[in-house]
Design a protein around this motif. Structure first.
Motif, PDB file in Angstrom:
ATOM      1  N   ASP A 161      -4.067  12.132  -3.058  1.00 27.96           N
ATOM      2  CA  ASP A 161      -4.033  10.964  -1.684  1.00 27.96           C
ATOM      3  C   ASP A 161      -2.767  10.333  -1.138  1.00 27.96           C
ATOM      4  OD1 ASP A 161      -5.937   9.088  -0.716  1.00 27.96           O
ATOM      5  OD2 ASP A 161      -4.548   7.496  -1.775  1.00 27.96           O
ATOM      6  N   GLY A 219      -0.634   8.989   0.549  1.00 24.06           N
ATOM      7  CA  GLY A 219      -1.023   7.790   1.515  1.00 24.06           C
ATOM      8  C   GLY A 219       0.196   6.919   1.709  1.00 24.06           C
ATOM      9  N   GLU A 220       1.525   6.403   1.124  1.00 26.10           N
ATOM     10  CA  GLU A 220       2.734   6.330   0.882  1.00 26.10           C
ATOM     11  C   GLU A 220       3.517   6.803   2.422  1.00 26.10           C
ATOM     12  OE1 GLU A 220       5.264   3.208   0.057  1.00 26.10           O
ATOM     13  OE2 GLU A 220       3.751   4.017  -1.541  1.00 26.10           O
ATOM     14  N   ARG A 278      -7.195  13.419   0.636  1.00 25.57           N
ATOM     15  CA  ARG A 278      -6.990  11.953   1.071  1.00 25.57           C
ATOM     16  C   ARG A 278      -7.448  12.484   2.577  1.00 25.57           C
ATOM     17  NH1 ARG A 278      -1.294  10.764   4.797  1.00 25.57           N
ATOM     18  NH2 ARG A 278      -2.424   9.157   4.157  1.00 25.57           N
ATOM     19  N   TYR A 332      -5.309   3.164   0.862  1.00 25.57           N
ATOM     20  CA  TYR A 332      -4.070   3.192   0.010  1.00 25.57           C
ATOM     21  C   TYR A 332      -4.404   3.415  -0.706  1.00 25.57           C
ATOM     22  CZ  TYR A 332       0.899   1.815  -0.979  1.00 25.57           C
ATOM     23  OH  TYR A 332       1.801   1.645  -1.313  1.00 25.57           O
ATOM     24  N   GLU A 354      -4.226  -3.052   3.382  1.00 26.94           N
ATOM     25  CA  GLU A 354      -4.305  -2.363   2.835  1.00 26.94           C
ATOM     26  C   GLU A 354      -4.910  -2.475   0.847  1.00 26.94           C
ATOM     27  OE1 GLU A 354      -5.621   0.907   3.105  1.00 26.94           O
ATOM     28  OE2 GLU A 354      -4.314   1.346   4.938  1.00 26.94           O
TER      29      GLU A 354
END
Length: 613
Positions: free
Chosen positions: A249, A251-252, A290, A335, A496
């Motif tokens: 995932d 997401g950063e 993700r 996130y 988020e």
């Protein structure tokens, strides 16, 4: 509709932990989640409709209202805004007839913004019906929308040669995997996966764990916890079943290294999961992918099938009393699911709300059983150090930071992409290597990391005791509006936050308001002092890593770029803060009074007072 929902339920054997998969299938069928469909799903799973809504309302990519025959998500990252985002957005709105965040009048197009989709080296980028389009221009956007209007699907536009979706050629048709510098650890394929795993299975699990410990591999997801120690604790934990989860995932914002690893070295990552399973005694694995990477799923499923065909996954692996298999769990846009406990909740078909620790996942993780959660890069490193040995790995890098690290480099540089470097390299050296153009500020580890002033910190080194980077490196030159960038980072955290704890939910909103005051020229020294104290409070009292790191954009720039804030300050006039709007405050009071005590005119009609008007 009920027949369709029943088919979906049966596809997942009525397993409630697969609720996200079922909701995704329903949304693909109807282009949103109709109330009747979620009610039928709830009935079929013996859940309440509110239970189902509780889950789907948490995730960004689920829609409870029609979202168009074609759903478009334009990435609105900081990097996209440096590369022509506004022009592309204007072209999209003109071509589709939809304003951002809404449908066009015909209901054909739904146009939305989304956070980073893992393509910061190829911005501007967007997703159309889960298919990715990169390096957008106004002309390219017009051509794409015109083809959609003519009846082509997004997949047909992106893949005109009809390449198999489970092939690397298909992935390469959609996105670039820009590996600017490979090193000794990553993107090196074992010559014989079977032989490597056979050699691993010939060792006792404790020996395998000791090899990882001796290599001094620390988790490469950001926290830096010892990987071998995590394996050891999970193996010792009591539980009938144990699990291995790969956290994909990614997401950063600004990070895309895991995407490239999953496309260029997928079996190295998957073999890392198998090795981890042997080490801790797990029988099941989950690769949490993700939502933005859904176009990789068919390719990764094909990689799993190839491993099963070679006897490296499934029952009695390589003839041993070792049974382990992996399934892919799609995310749905959140996130905070990068947090290992929130990710586990999502794998169980729930909202991605971080758990209170302890207990830790290695004690009570997926379905309450001991679980090790490692990110993509860490698992790839496990495979390589098992192949080459612990001494080989430990000799790379520095004494306190062994091995190498992948950097996702984007922004103001000549050569954005993936770089593998040994721990210990200085920021100045890396900036020279990537061709940074007049570097002024470098955002290390994405918004949750540290903003470094190049003039002050060029000689700082990438290491766990200095710049402990999670892999994202965004470079900004002196032409960039750094305060506007910080404002966008704080807006990202506000959007988020899962909302479960007050420090993160309320504190980040207040920090965002403070940044906006500075930008508007309505802040004074008291505001800056409160930004520091409130930021420290949010960081120290929040429930998970999101809240713990969310004030960093403000705190690090206040320290590194003090002058940007100071030159915007104004002196208070009297006892009121410069940001206090007396007219707006009185208007609110008048509106409340008018609502509670309406005035009555001579003819008997109810009206607002002239002051409110």
């Amino acid at each position: 509709m009920n027949n369709n929902i029943q088919t979906i339920i049966e596809r997942y054997q009525g397993d409630k932990t697969r609720l996200l998969d079922m909701l995704l299938d329903i949304q693909r069928l109807y282009h949103y989640l109709p109330d009747a469909a979620t009610a039928a799903l709830a009935h079929g799973l013996n859940m309440s409709a509110n239970d189902v809504r509780e889950t789907h309302s948490f995730y960004h990519y689920f829609h409870s209202q029609p979202s168009g025959k074609h759903t478009l998500y334009l990435s609105h990252t900081v990097i996209a805004r440096l590369k022509g985002y506004e022009t592309v957005l204007a072209a999209l709105e003109q071509a589709t007839g939809a304003k951002i965040g809404s449908l066009d009048p015909s209901g054909t197009f739904g146009l939305y913004e989304t956070a980073c989709i893992g393509l910061s080296d190829q911005e501007p980028a967007m997703l159309i019906d889960e298919v990715v389009f990169t390096r957008l221009t106004a002309d390219k956007v017009v051509r794409i929308i015109e083809q959609l209007k003519q009846g082509l699907t997004a997949a047909e536009i992106a893949n005109p040669h009809k390449l198999p979706e489970d092939s690397i050629a298909y992935i390469d048709q959609l996105v670039e995997s820009t590996i600017c510098q490979a090193g000794p650890v990553f993107f090196q394929e074992p010559s014989d996966y079977s032989a490597l795993l056979k050699r691993c299975l010939a060792q006792h699990p404790d020996q395998v764990i000791q090899t990882v410990i001796d290599a001094r591999l620390q988790g490469l997801g950001g926290a830096g916890f010892g990987t071998g120690e995590k394996f050891r604790l999970c193996r010792q934990a009591v539980g009938e079943t144990k699990y291995v989860i790969c956290n994909a995932d990614e997401g950063e914002p600004g990070t895309f290294k895991d995407r490239v690893l999953l496309t260029r070295s997928p079996k190295v990552v998957l073999l890392g999961m198998i090795i981890a399973a042997w080490a801790i005694g797990a029988s099941q694995g989950i690769l949490y992918l993700r939502a933005e990477y859904s176009y990789l799923r068919a390719f990764l499923e094909a990689q799993l099938a190839q491993l099963r065909a070679k006897g490296l996954l499934g029952d009695t692996i390589l003839g041993q009393d070792f049974h382990f298999d992996i399934r892919i769990q799609m995310g749905a846009g959140s996130y905070v699911c990068g947090d290992e406990s929130a990710l586990i909740e999502s794998c169980e078909g729930k909202r991605g709300t971080p758990r209170i620790k302890p207990p830790f996942p290695i004690q009570q993780g997926y379905l309450g059983m001991p679980t090790t959660v490692n990110n993509v890069e860490t698992l790839a490193a496990v495979t390589r150090l098992i192949e080459e040995g612990s001494d080989w790995y430990a000799e790379l890098g520095t004494d306190g930071s062994c091995g190498t690290r992948l950097f996702s480099v984007s922004g103001d540089c000549d050569r954005p992409g993936i770089y593998e470097v040994e721990w210990g390299m200085s920021l100045k050296q890396l900036l020279e290597r990537v061709g940074a153009t007049d570097p002024w500020a470098v955002q290390v580890s994405g918004p949750s990391g540290e903003c470094v002033a190049v003039k002050k910190g060029a000689d700082r080194c990438f290491a766990y005791d200095d710049l402990s980077c999670n892999g994202s490196l965004m470079i900004f030159n002196r032409s960039r509006d750094l305060l506007a960038i910080i404002r966008q980072f704080m807006q990202f955290f506000v959007d988020e936050s899962c909302g479960i704890c007050t420090p993160c939910r309320a504190g980040n909103t207040e920090l965002l308001h403070k940044v906006e005051r500075v930008i508007a020229g309505k802040a004074c020294q008291q505001d800056l002092d409160e930004m520091v104290s409130w930021g420290q409070l949010v960081s120290s009292t929040s429930r998970c890593g999101l809240g713990a790191t969310s004030p960093n954009p403000v705190l690090s720039t206040l320290q590194q770029f003090t002058e940007l804030y100071q030159e915007k300050l104004v002196e208070p006039q009297g006892v009121l803060l410069p940001s206090f709007d007396k007219v707006a405050a009185l208007l609110g009071s008048e509106l409340a009074r008018a609502e509670l005590i309406p005035t009555t005119s001579i003819n008997g009609s109810t009206q607002l007072s002239e002051r409110v008007k």
